[in-house]
Design an enzyme around this catalytic site. Structure first.
Site, mmCIF file in Angstrom:
data_model
loop_
_atom_site.group_PDB
_atom_site.id
_atom_site.type_symbol
_atom_site.label_atom_id
_atom_site.label_comp_id
_atom_site.label_asym_id
_atom_site.label_seq_id
_atom_site.Cartn_x
_atom_site.Cartn_y
_atom_site.Cartn_z
ATOM 1 N N HIS A 1 28.192 3.515 -6.728
ATOM 2 C CA HIS A 1 26.523 3.795 -6.697
ATOM 3 C C HIS A 1 26.014 5.226 -6.552
ATOM 4 O O HIS A 1 25.579 5.185 -5.391
ATOM 5 C CB HIS A 1 25.745 2.701 -5.989
ATOM 6 C CG HIS A 1 26.043 1.606 -6.088
ATOM 7 N ND1 HIS A 1 25.302 0.714 -7.188
ATOM 8 C CD2 HIS A 1 27.026 0.569 -5.936
ATOM 9 C CE1 HIS A 1 25.602 -0.608 -7.262
ATOM 10 N NE2 HIS A 1 26.478 -0.683 -6.543
ATOM 11 N N GLU B 1 35.221 -12.776 -12.059
ATOM 12 C CA GLU B 1 33.839 -13.068 -11.283
ATOM 13 C C GLU B 1 33.030 -13.960 -12.460
ATOM 14 O O GLU B 1 32.460 -14.872 -12.018
ATOM 15 C CB GLU B 1 33.064 -11.499 -11.084
ATOM 16 C CG GLU B 1 31.797 -12.294 -10.530
ATOM 17 C CD GLU B 1 30.741 -11.004 -10.169
ATOM 18 O OE1 GLU B 1 31.307 -9.656 -10.712
ATOM 19 O OE2 GLU B 1 29.479 -11.121 -9.822
ATOM 20 N N LEU C 1 0.794 -1.070 -0.172
ATOM 21 C CA LEU C 1 -0.100 0.141 0.119
ATOM 22 C C LEU C 1 0.671 1.141 -0.009
ATOM 23 O O LEU C 1 0.428 2.375 -0.034
ATOM 24 C CB LEU C 1 -0.943 0.174 1.180
ATOM 25 C CG LEU C 1 -2.118 -0.903 1.133
ATOM 26 C CD1 LEU C 1 -2.954 -0.912 2.639
ATOM 27 C CD2 LEU C 1 -3.030 -0.968 0.007
ATOM 28 N N TYR D 1 14.805 -10.199 -6.925
ATOM 29 C CA TYR D 1 13.551 -10.722 -7.128
ATOM 30 C C TYR D 1 12.735 -10.904 -5.739
ATOM 31 O O TYR D 1 11.526 -10.716 -5.941
ATOM 32 C CB TYR D 1 13.425 -12.038 -7.827
ATOM 33 C CG TYR D 1 14.193 -11.982 -9.448
ATOM 34 C CD1 TYR D 1 13.584 -11.360 -10.236
ATOM 35 C CD2 TYR D 1 15.422 -12.771 -9.557
ATOM 36 C CE1 TYR D 1 13.998 -11.340 -11.639
ATOM 37 C CE2 TYR D 1 15.718 -12.607 -10.816
ATOM 38 C CZ TYR D 1 14.979 -11.883 -11.862
ATOM 39 O OH TYR D 1 15.366 -11.655 -13.193
ATOM 40 N N ASP E 1 13.385 1.095 1.502
ATOM 41 C CA ASP E 1 12.480 2.029 2.036
ATOM 42 C C ASP E 1 13.466 3.176 2.685
ATOM 43 O O ASP E 1 12.984 4.379 2.735
ATOM 44 C CB ASP E 1 11.413 1.555 3.272
ATOM 45 C CG ASP E 1 10.337 0.956 2.589
ATOM 46 O OD1 ASP E 1 9.880 1.519 1.524
ATOM 47 O OD2 ASP E 1 9.852 -0.008 3.147
ATOM 48 N N CYS F 1 28.905 0.720 -11.353
ATOM 49 C CA CYS F 1 29.732 -0.468 -10.837
ATOM 50 C C CYS F 1 29.922 -1.662 -11.526
ATOM 51 O O CYS F 1 30.790 -1.563 -12.467
ATOM 52 C CB CYS F 1 28.629 -1.154 -9.458
ATOM 53 S SG CYS F 1 29.616 -1.930 -8.201
ATOM 54 N N LEU F 2 28.816 -2.525 -11.840
ATOM 55 C CA LEU F 2 28.940 -3.647 -12.803
ATOM 56 C C LEU F 2 28.908 -3.099 -14.156
ATOM 57 O O LEU F 2 29.836 -3.679 -15.032
ATOM 58 C CB LEU F 2 28.015 -4.656 -12.567
ATOM 59 C CG LEU F 2 27.956 -5.926 -13.708
ATOM 60 C CD1 LEU F 2 28.952 -6.936 -13.565
ATOM 61 C CD2 LEU F 2 26.770 -6.756 -13.934
ATOM 62 N N GLU G 1 23.506 6.693 -7.593
ATOM 63 C CA GLU G 1 22.025 6.646 -7.470
ATOM 64 C C GLU G 1 21.448 6.667 -5.992
ATOM 65 O O GLU G 1 20.570 7.525 -5.827
ATOM 66 C CB GLU G 1 21.503 5.443 -8.123
ATOM 67 C CG GLU G 1 21.475 3.974 -7.380
ATOM 68 C CD GLU G 1 23.091 3.318 -7.779
ATOM 69 O OE1 GLU G 1 23.770 3.863 -8.140
ATOM 70 O OE2 GLU G 1 22.753 2.230 -7.666
HETATM 71 N N1 GLN Z 1 29.741 -7.972 -9.284
HETATM 72 C C1 GLN Z 1 30.462 -6.854 -9.161
HETATM 73 C C2 GLN Z 1 31.307 -7.065 -8.105
HETATM 74 O O1 GLN Z 1 31.079 -7.448 -7.063
HETATM 75 C C3 GLN Z 1 29.690 -5.447 -9.205
HETATM 76 C C4 GLN Z 1 28.696 -5.251 -8.050
HETATM 77 C C5 GLN Z 1 27.822 -4.387 -8.061
HETATM 78 O O2 GLN Z 1 27.510 -3.858 -9.400
HETATM 79 N N2 GLN Z 1 27.213 -3.664 -7.347
HETATM 80 O O3 GLN Z 1 32.457 -6.283 -7.959
#
Ligand code: GLN
Length: 561
Positions: free
Chosen positions: A508, A406, A15, A54, A71, A382-383, A510
């Protein structure tokens, strides 16, 4: 002493309790109060860091490196208040603390029980936050819906705490649903009555009801709810669907919610000042003059919440530019099947978000090749930055099979590899490079133009880094290192020399964007996309299919997210 507002939810989930709590936070802040918010999550995970997007949507990372519920992102965006690891508490964390204490013998032989040991620990988490952050009001949101087995200890702790702090120092705000039944052409109040009754059974009386409804209700409906739920008429607030979430605080304030809260908490405050929010956020969101289309090429694009802060950060940058940012969500695997050009030809900018695991990587690389060759603005997060480095290594440096360890532990060119301190780490929870770290920005770069600073601080959540052994070769091919973390000699930001706007960061951004203060990199990216929309379309583009797919992925170490 701080005052408390406990926000619970009833009838159904989803909600918008997080938005409602954040909105109350903004309203009280606009009345001159210092507020903080806390999310109590009834699940057993110690934090959401190990959960799949997910399951849980985005993991929001705080300055102090906690992996928290999304949140907290709403809380920071609405109130501007910095959240910490103590602003999100899960049942798992509470139980973990209690069990550690029991093993240490702290309970002196007592039988350790939900009441009082778990409830005491919950109360401690709430009151400690109020003391640490020295606020006037703490808004505590309880995850889940009243009636859930898991939330009982939290609600019992709240009941006790209310009793301890006394009248006028704590209130309950309950978010419910007043559904419209088409066949009867009526709004129904019974689910709300039941939900408030359920709360009462466990000793909690709601003082304010926020009623989610698709249709405005008549005074008679309000009176009925007030009477059967034991609340004041004016404490029954209609929370109608709005066009934009940033309208919610204005809608609640119009119905006097802040006045009612302040009166019940016996607080006297100046009138609210929401002018900037109204004109620079809501008005601009509702009446944009321009439009720009940005593609997000990721793995969890079907899920509304997986890239929540990225969507919001793009919106914030749209607001300052009077533009609506239309996000085209593209599944990276779809690019592997259909090619980048057909899916990206109609967008003005390309963004690759963070993520884990190999699935979809080759599609992301194709998207980067496309953005690089067409000159469309590109932002890698990041990735997304690691993919940009792999793409440049493979296609500009000619390093066949370049990859991140990775995804391919046997790659001949590990351009992205584990930090030494991460080698040997096997635990998944809380073991990455997490939280804010300061880094240097190099002059005469797009990054420097965007930030206007030579040093800044951004939040991290990753294990892998650019491998410095390849730095020279990458820079010779046109990669520009625009930001570095000097103490560890780590690459923080890269750019492409011969491109209108191609920037990617290992962090990040964002998480730090706010409606009234868009993040500098997002802002520059959206501005470049707006500007380039006419110029770059002319550049012809031909990427042979599978150009970037030159890695033979022998062994993948992807986490199955
Ligand atoms: N998988 C990548 C790492 O561990 C990037 C992680 C991410 O994008 N937050 O470095």
């Amino acid at each position: 002493m701080a005052k408390y507002i406990f926000v619970t939810g009833g009838v159904v989930s989803s909600l918008g309790k997080g938005i409602a709590s954040a909105s109350i936070g903004l309203l009280l802040k606009s009345r001159g109060l210092k507020v903080t918010l806390q999310k109590l999550d009834p699940y057993i995970n110690v934090d959401p860091g190990t959960m799949s997007p997910y399951q849980h949507g985005e993991v929001y990372v705080t300055e102090d490196g906690a992996e928290t519920d999304l949140d907290l992102g709403h809380y920071e965006r609405f109130t501007g208040q910095t959240m910490t690891k103590n602003n999100n508490v899960t049942a798992g964390r509470i139980y973990h603390t209690v069990i550690m204490k029991e093993r240490r013998g702290d309970y002196l032989g007592a039988t350790v029980q939900v009441v009082p040991h778990i409830t005491d620990e919950i109360k401690r988490a709430i009151t400690q936050l109020a003391a640490q952050q020295q606020v006037d009001v703490v808004i505590v949101e309880v995850g889940g819906t009243v009636g859930d087995i898991e939330s009982l200890p939290f609600l019992e702790a709240i009941r006790q705490l209310r009793n301890e702090v006394g009248r006028g120092n704590a209130i309950n705000v309950h978010l419910t649903l007043v559904p419209y039944i088409r066949a009867a052409d009526e709004l129904k109040t019974k689910p709300t009555q039941h939900s408030v009754g359920k709360l009462r059974e466990i000793g909690l009386q709601a003082e304010i009801l926020l009623c989610r409804t698709e249709r405005p209700f008549l005074e008679s409906v309000r009176e009925k709810i007030a009477q059967f739920c034991n609340v004041e008429n004016r404490a029954v607030i209609q929370a109608l669907d709005v066009q934009d979430v940033y309208e919610v605080p204005l809608m609640l304030s119009q119905q006097g919610l802040d006045d009612t809260v302040l009166r019940m908490l016996e607080l006297q405050c100046p009138k609210e000042d929401l002018a900037a929010w109204r004109t620079q956020v809501v008005d601009r969101a509702l009446h944009p003059k321009h439009r720009v289309s940005i593609a997000i090429v990721g793995k969890y694009v079907k899920l509304q919440d997986a890239y929540k802060s990225i969507y919001e950060a793009l919106r914030h940058s749209g607001l300052v530019n009077d533009a609506e940012v239309v996000v085209k969500r593209i599944d990276a695997e779809q690019i592997e099947q259909e090619g980048a050009a057909s899916l990206l030809c109609d967008v003005q900018g390309v963004l690759i978000p963070g993520g884990f695991g190999y699935r979809g990587i080759e599609g992301k690389l194709e998207a980067i090749t496309y953005a690089r060759k067409t000159g469309k603005p590109f932002l890698g997060i990041c990735l997304g930055m690691q993919c940009a480095v792999i793409e440049i290594a493979r296609n500009l440096c000619g390093l066949k099979g370049a990859n991140s360890t990775e995804f391919d532990s046997d790659t001949p060119h590990p351009v992205i590899s584990l930090l030494e301190e991460q080698e040997g780490v096997t635990a998944l929870g809380g073991s990455m490079r997490l939280g804010a770290s300061r880094f240097q920005i190099h002059p005469s770069t797009r990054t420097h133009t965007a930030y206007g600073l030579l040093e800044t601080q951004e939040r991290h959540r990753h294990r892998y880094e650019v491998n410095n052994r390849y730095r020279d070769r990458l820079t010779q091919a046109g990669l520009v290192v625009a930001g570095t973390y000097e103490p560890g000699n780590l690459v923080e930001v890269i750019e492409l020399r011969d491109h209108p706007w191609f920037v990617a960061g290992q962090f990040h951004p964002e998480f730090k964007s706010r409606p009234l203060e868009p993040h500098p990199l997002f802002r520059a990216f959206v501005e470049a996309s707006l500007k380039g929309s006419s110029e770059t379309q002319a550049v012809s583009f031909q990427v042979p299919r599978r150009l970037s797919r030159d890695a033979s992925v022998s062994k993948t170490r992807s986490r199955s997210r």
